[in-house]
Motif scaffolding. Structure first.
Motif, PDB file in Angstrom:
ATOM      1  N   GLY A  14       0.572  -1.267  -0.062  1.00 39.85           N
ATOM      2  CA  GLY A  14      -0.078  -0.024   0.026  1.00 39.85           C
ATOM      3  C   GLY A  14       0.802   1.305  -0.017  1.00 39.85           C
ATOM      4  N   ARG A  65      -1.745   2.577 -11.095  1.00 37.15           N
ATOM      5  CA  ARG A  65      -0.799   2.750  -9.737  1.00 37.15           C
ATOM      6  C   ARG A  65       0.441   3.429 -10.277  1.00 37.15           C
ATOM      7  NH1 ARG A  65       0.885  -1.858  -7.536  1.00 37.15           N
ATOM      8  NH2 ARG A  65       1.023  -3.144  -9.370  1.00 37.15           N
ATOM      9  N   ASN A  82       2.628   3.883  -6.780  1.00 32.95           N
ATOM     10  CA  ASN A  82       1.731   4.065  -5.514  1.00 32.95           C
ATOM     11  C   ASN A  82       1.123   2.751  -5.386  1.00 32.95           C
ATOM     12  OD1 ASN A  82       2.449   6.606  -5.193  1.00 32.95           O
ATOM     13  ND2 ASN A  82       0.794   7.382  -6.684  1.00 32.95           N
ATOM     14  N   SER A  83       0.375   2.473  -4.177  1.00 33.97           N
ATOM     15  CA  SER A  83      -0.343   1.279  -4.031  1.00 33.97           C
ATOM     16  C   SER A  83       0.395  -0.116  -4.127  1.00 33.97           C
ATOM     17  CB  SER A  83      -1.698   1.365  -4.610  1.00 33.97           C
ATOM     18  OG  SER A  83      -2.401   2.327  -4.281  1.00 33.97           O
ATOM     19  N   LYS A  85       2.140  -3.331  -4.301  1.00 33.54           N
ATOM     20  CA  LYS A  85       1.961  -4.753  -3.712  1.00 33.54           C
ATOM     21  C   LYS A  85       3.089  -5.727  -3.716  1.00 33.54           C
ATOM     22  CE  LYS A  85      -2.196  -4.474  -6.667  1.00 33.54           C
ATOM     23  NZ  LYS A  85      -3.170  -4.910  -7.834  1.00 33.54           N
TER      24      LYS A  85
END
Length: 118
Positions: A14, A65, A82-83, A85
């Protein structure tokens, strides 16, 4: 031309990171620049590319993302991630390509490790 990538590190799922790739000379002459990544035991895959004119292309797995950009004045390529995983964990490489008379000349940076883990 030498490419120096930086900005990798350890981040929680995240979270965000911004990778930078600084060229030793002007990047304006490159037709396409991009980021690729290679996870352990896997092939090197395309992440995102950007043309001299600013057109971008992304792997489906990072669309929405990641954002690729280039600053010609600073001779720098960026990748805003971003975001993040766990599956984004890999060594990230910057690439610059120049097409001359139908022949492509590729230049690679040394890679920067991105680890996404809690």
């Amino acid at each position: 031309v030498q490419l120096q990538a930086s900005g990798g590190g350890l981040v929680q799922p995240g979270g965000s990171l911004r990778l930078s790739c600084v060229a030793s000379g002007s990047i304006f002459s490159f037709d396409v620049m991009g980021w690729y990544r290679q996870a352990p035991g896997k092939q090197r895959d395309l992440v995102a590319t950007i043309t001299r004119g600013g057109s971008t292309n992304y792997a489906d797995s990072v669309k929405g993302r990641f954002t690729i950009s280039r600053d010609n004045a600073k001779n720098t390529l960026y990748l805003q991630m971003n975001s993040l995983k766990p599956e984004d964990t890999a060594v990230y490489y910057c690439n610059a390509a120049r097409y001359i008379n139908g022949v492509v000349n590729n230049y690679w940076g040394q890679g920067t490790q991105v680890t996404v883990s809690s």
